[in-house]
Design a protein around this motif. Structure first.
Motif, PDB file in Angstrom:
ATOM      1  N   ALA A  18     -41.495 -74.291  37.855  1.00 46.68           N
ATOM      2  CA  ALA A  18     -42.103 -73.054  37.368  1.00 46.68           C
ATOM      3  C   ALA A  18     -43.208 -73.358  36.350  1.00 46.68           C
ATOM      4  CB  ALA A  18     -41.039 -72.144  36.759  1.00 46.68           C
ATOM      5  N   GLN A  19     -42.962 -74.324  35.463  1.00 46.42           N
ATOM      6  CA  GLN A  19     -43.982 -74.708  34.486  1.00 46.42           C
ATOM      7  C   GLN A  19     -45.193 -75.312  35.184  1.00 46.42           C
ATOM      8  OE1 GLN A  19     -44.376 -74.254  31.333  1.00 46.42           O
ATOM      9  NE2 GLN A  19     -42.397 -74.061  30.299  1.00 46.42           N
ATOM     10  N   GLY A  20     -44.954 -76.173  36.163  1.00 42.88           N
ATOM     11  CA  GLY A  20     -46.066 -76.784  36.878  1.00 42.88           C
ATOM     12  C   GLY A  20     -46.914 -75.776  37.614  1.00 42.88           C
ATOM     13  N   LEU A  21     -46.263 -74.795  38.227  1.00 42.92           N
ATOM     14  CA  LEU A  21     -47.012 -73.751  38.937  1.00 42.92           C
ATOM     15  C   LEU A  21     -47.813 -72.906  37.955  1.00 42.92           C
ATOM     16  CD1 LEU A  21     -44.248 -72.739  41.491  1.00 42.92           C
ATOM     17  CD2 LEU A  21     -46.463 -73.790  42.045  1.00 42.92           C
ATOM     18  N   LYS A  22     -47.232 -72.624  36.808  1.00 39.81           N
ATOM     19  CA  LYS A  22     -47.963 -71.850  35.794  1.00 39.81           C
ATOM     20  C   LYS A  22     -49.202 -72.597  35.326  1.00 39.81           C
ATOM     21  CE  LYS A  22     -47.457 -69.540  31.324  1.00 39.81           C
ATOM     22  NZ  LYS A  22     -46.531 -69.169  30.217  1.00 39.81           N
ATOM     23  N   GLN A  23     -49.058 -73.903  35.092  1.00 44.41           N
ATOM     24  CA  GLN A  23     -50.215 -74.692  34.667  1.00 44.41           C
ATOM     25  C   GLN A  23     -51.292 -74.739  35.749  1.00 44.41           C
ATOM     26  OE1 GLN A  23     -50.266 -75.608  31.421  1.00 44.41           O
ATOM     27  NE2 GLN A  23     -48.331 -74.482  31.572  1.00 44.41           N
ATOM     28  N   ALA A  24     -50.867 -74.625  37.014  1.00 44.83           N
ATOM     29  CA  ALA A  24     -51.817 -74.653  38.130  1.00 44.83           C
ATOM     30  C   ALA A  24     -52.409 -73.284  38.433  1.00 44.83           C
ATOM     31  CB  ALA A  24     -51.124 -75.204  39.375  1.00 44.83           C
ATOM     32  N   GLY A  25     -52.023 -72.252  37.676  1.00 39.28           N
ATOM     33  CA  GLY A  25     -52.580 -70.923  37.871  1.00 39.28           C
ATOM     34  C   GLY A  25     -51.843 -70.063  38.869  1.00 39.28           C
ATOM     35  N   ASN A 340     -34.704 -87.493  36.990  1.00 38.42           N
ATOM     36  CA  ASN A 340     -36.081 -87.937  37.131  1.00 38.42           C
ATOM     37  C   ASN A 340     -36.623 -87.663  38.531  1.00 38.42           C
ATOM     38  OD1 ASN A 340     -36.828 -89.498  34.536  1.00 38.42           O
ATOM     39  ND2 ASN A 340     -34.800 -90.285  35.031  1.00 38.42           N
ATOM     40  N   THR A 341     -35.763 -87.815  39.526  1.00 38.09           N
ATOM     41  CA  THR A 341     -36.188 -87.539  40.894  1.00 38.09           C
ATOM     42  C   THR A 341     -36.440 -86.049  41.078  1.00 38.09           C
ATOM     43  OG1 THR A 341     -34.833 -89.413  41.613  1.00 38.09           O
ATOM     44  CG2 THR A 341     -35.652 -87.959  43.325  1.00 38.09           C
ATOM     45  N   ALA A 342     -35.630 -85.198  40.459  1.00 37.67           N
ATOM     46  CA  ALA A 342     -35.871 -83.756  40.507  1.00 37.67           C
ATOM     47  C   ALA A 342     -37.187 -83.403  39.816  1.00 37.67           C
ATOM     48  CB  ALA A 342     -34.715 -83.003  39.859  1.00 37.67           C
ATOM     49  N   LEU A 343     -37.498 -84.086  38.708  1.00 38.40           N
ATOM     50  CA  LEU A 343     -38.773 -83.849  38.030  1.00 38.40           C
ATOM     51  C   LEU A 343     -39.941 -84.270  38.911  1.00 38.40           C
ATOM     52  CD1 LEU A 343     -37.797 -85.096  34.449  1.00 38.40           C
ATOM     53  CD2 LEU A 343     -38.172 -82.724  35.157  1.00 38.40           C
ATOM     54  N   ARG A 344     -39.789 -85.382  39.621  1.00 39.47           N
ATOM     55  CA  ARG A 344     -40.840 -85.800  40.557  1.00 39.47           C
ATOM     56  C   ARG A 344     -41.022 -84.753  41.652  1.00 39.47           C
ATOM     57  NH1 ARG A 344     -40.292 -92.061  42.234  1.00 39.47           N
ATOM     58  NH2 ARG A 344     -42.392 -91.599  43.046  1.00 39.47           N
ATOM     59  N   ASP A 345     -39.904 -84.196  42.130  1.00 38.91           N
ATOM     60  CA  ASP A 345     -39.987 -83.103  43.113  1.00 38.91           C
ATOM     61  C   ASP A 345     -40.821 -81.950  42.561  1.00 38.91           C
ATOM     62  OD1 ASP A 345     -38.210 -84.591  44.629  1.00 38.91           O
ATOM     63  OD2 ASP A 345     -36.520 -83.234  44.351  1.00 38.91           O
ATOM     64  N   ALA A 346     -40.527 -81.561  41.326  1.00 42.68           N
ATOM     65  CA  ALA A 346     -41.215 -80.418  40.727  1.00 42.68           C
ATOM     66  C   ALA A 346     -42.712 -80.661  40.645  1.00 42.68           C
ATOM     67  CB  ALA A 346     -40.642 -80.150  39.336  1.00 42.68           C
ATOM     68  N   SER A 347     -43.099 -81.861  40.233  1.00 47.34           N
ATOM     69  CA  SER A 347     -44.514 -82.182  40.134  1.00 47.34           C
ATOM     70  C   SER A 347     -45.181 -82.168  41.503  1.00 47.34           C
ATOM     71  CB  SER A 347     -44.683 -83.554  39.475  1.00 47.34           C
ATOM     72  OG  SER A 347     -46.037 -83.948  39.436  1.00 47.34           O
ATOM     73  N   ALA A 348     -44.548 -82.824  42.485  1.00 48.07           N
ATOM     74  CA  ALA A 348     -45.124 -82.894  43.825  1.00 48.07           C
ATOM     75  C   ALA A 348     -45.195 -81.526  44.489  1.00 48.07           C
ATOM     76  CB  ALA A 348     -44.316 -83.865  44.689  1.00 48.07           C
ATOM     77  N   LEU A 349     -44.123 -80.729  44.345  1.00 45.75           N
ATOM     78  CA  LEU A 349     -44.104 -79.421  44.998  1.00 45.75           C
ATOM     79  C   LEU A 349     -45.052 -78.444  44.315  1.00 45.75           C
ATOM     80  CD1 LEU A 349     -43.000 -77.636  47.195  1.00 45.75           C
ATOM     81  CD2 LEU A 349     -40.994 -77.155  45.762  1.00 45.75           C
ATOM     82  N   SER A 350     -45.191 -78.533  43.004  1.00 43.33           N
ATOM     83  CA  SER A 350     -46.140 -77.633  42.326  1.00 43.33           C
ATOM     84  C   SER A 350     -47.567 -77.915  42.797  1.00 43.33           C
ATOM     85  CB  SER A 350     -46.030 -77.764  40.805  1.00 43.33           C
ATOM     86  OG  SER A 350     -46.395 -79.047  40.361  1.00 43.33           O
ATOM     87  N   ARG A 351     -47.908 -79.185  42.996  1.00 41.83           N
ATOM     88  CA  ARG A 351     -49.246 -79.520  43.519  1.00 41.83           C
ATOM     89  C   ARG A 351     -49.413 -78.977  44.933  1.00 41.83           C
ATOM     90  NH1 ARG A 351     -47.939 -84.567  41.352  1.00 41.83           N
ATOM     91  NH2 ARG A 351     -47.632 -85.426  43.459  1.00 41.83           N
ATOM     92  N   ALA A 352     -48.379 -79.128  45.759  1.00 39.23           N
ATOM     93  CA  ALA A 352     -48.468 -78.683  47.147  1.00 39.23           C
ATOM     94  C   ALA A 352     -48.632 -77.164  47.233  1.00 39.23           C
ATOM     95  CB  ALA A 352     -47.228 -79.132  47.916  1.00 39.23           C
ATOM     96  N   LEU A 353     -47.817 -76.435  46.468  1.00 42.52           N
ATOM     97  CA  LEU A 353     -47.897 -74.968  46.535  1.00 42.52           C
ATOM     98  C   LEU A 353     -49.169 -74.443  45.886  1.00 42.52           C
ATOM     99  CD1 LEU A 353     -44.169 -74.029  45.810  1.00 42.52           C
ATOM    100  CD2 LEU A 353     -45.366 -74.018  48.014  1.00 42.52           C
ATOM    101  N   ALA A 354     -49.654 -75.129  44.855  1.00 44.23           N
ATOM    102  CA  ALA A 354     -50.919 -74.716  44.238  1.00 44.23           C
ATOM    103  C   ALA A 354     -52.070 -74.865  45.225  1.00 44.23           C
ATOM    104  CB  ALA A 354     -51.183 -75.536  42.981  1.00 44.23           C
TER     105      ALA A 354
END
Length: 402
Positions: A18-25, A340-354
């Protein structure tokens, strides 16, 4: 294209996404968590943060949240893994490198509850006390239903609801975790009490693994805050809620179920007091400086675990339901890389959905690309965790390569 995202699960992975998506707009993001409040159920204490996990956090968090997390991280950078037998005789241990060295803002370990508070900071659209029951796909949308009778509709549903994922249960009813045969008792001991009880100085500031007779194992990890969470929040982000905290040791006592000799139904229903006494009984011949840690463990913060793994890790296929974290790649805590693997998921998925929201990729391609990447690094993480489990426990119910 406008994109409404439903995240089931307000744990570390879901909130980081959710934080990653927010940062991506991407603003139309809603997190639904079954816990009644941020404290909710016990999910552990201290978390090791790997270089990859720290990178993912910095990818997803705004700057002042990064600063707040660094300010409340573990004060003493870990100097590797120290291994002993039950009489504190040194043993061989694998070595782990860390390219970050001794960077002053390095985040190598955090308190789980403090991390959750940081991940909640500045987020709108987090809904507590909403227990997900099932979903349905209606045309190009997904409808999530909840136990209170309510529902919500979105373009994407992210399953971030943990190892016992209700989303996975509906989508992949045939799925079964691999039970490693290991049973663990997780606890927390105030650092001051452990030191007063005689914990040797050499064990105070590093990750310690103790392996005793019959494969009994203790993992002891310090959590010494650089600054107390409330003081750090007052200085860096006034208004952000933090829980009171004191320095402590997280301990994980592990034993194979055959050695434990207690049926799961009985073991998993034991109280904190009973679990603490069980550890003291099973370690009666251990070095007294170690037993002091058990004796001062907080009974209210002691609970049982069964160690499981997802083998193999597999994508969930095409569609608008996308997995993240333990819902798709549960692993034992031996490697210290599950979160840490869940955090990597969050980063990768936020980029993909953005990228989808910006019209740069189709949802189908973005989801497929994310899942392919996730399967690769999650498989590596599980294999590493299983190898360490086999080294430390000497007996687990899975074969791993040497």
């Amino acid at each position: 294209m406008p994109l409404r995202i439903i995240i089931i699960g307000g744990g570390i992975g879901g909130l980081c996404l959710a934080q990653g998506l927010k940062q991506a707009g991407v603003d139309d993001v809603h997190v639904y968590e079954r816990d009644a409040s941020p404290r909710g159920r016990m999910q552990g204490y201290r978390l090791r943060i790997s270089p990859e996990g720290e990178s993912a956090l910095r990818d997803c968090l705004p700057r002042r949240a990064q600063d707040l997390l660094a300010a409340t991280a573990n004060l003493r950078h870990e100097q590797g893994l120290a291994a002993y037998d039950e009489q504190l005789n040194p043993q061989w241990a694998p070595e782990f490198g860390d390219a970050r060295g001794d960077a002053p803002d390095k985040i190598d370990a955090v308190d789980r509850m403090t991390l959750r508070r940081v991940l909640l900071a500045g987020l709108d659209g987090v809904h507590f006390d909403r227990r997900f029951t099932h979903f349905e796909q209606v045309g190009d949308q997904v409808v999530a239903h909840f136990a209170d009778g309510g529902s919500v509709t979105g373009d994407v549903l992210v399953a971030a609801d943990g190892a016992n994922s209700q989303v996975r249960r509906q989508l992949r009813p045939e799925f079964r975790h691999l039970d490693l045969g290991v049973r663990a008792i997780l606890s927390r001991t105030p650092r001051a009490a452990a030191i007063k009880a005689g914990l040797p100085e050499v064990l105070r500031d590093r990750f310690v693994n103790v392996t005793g007779a019959n494969g009994l194992r203790l993992a002891l990890m310090p959590m010494v805050f650089r600054d107390t969470p409330r003081e750090a929040a007052g200085r860096l982000w006034p208004g952000v809620e933090m829980d009171p905290a004191e320095d402590y040791y997280m301990s994980v006592f592990s034993v194979h179920r055959d050695v434990l000799g207690i049926p799961d139904t009985e073991f998993l229903s034991m109280t904190g007091e009973q679990l603490r006494e069980l550890v003291l009984e099973r370690t009666a011949e251990w070095h007294p400086d170690l037993r002091g840690v058990f004796a001062h463990a907080e009974a209210a913060e002691t609970y049982p675990l069964t160690l499981k793994a997802t083998v193999p890790v597999e994508p969930w296929g095409e569609g608008r339901v996308i997995p993240l974290g333990d819902a798709v790649h549960t692993m034992p805590p031996t490697g210290g890389v599950g979160a840490n693997t869940a955090l990597r998921d969050a980063s990768a998925l936020s980029r993909a959905l953005a990228a989808v929201a910006r019209g740069e990729a189709s949802l189908e391609d973005a989801a497929a690309g994310y899942q392919a990447e996730m399967v690769r690094y999650a498989t590596e993480a599980i294999e590493m965790s299983l190898k360490i489990a086999k080294w430390s426990m000497r007996k687990i119910d899975v074969e791993t390569e040497a």
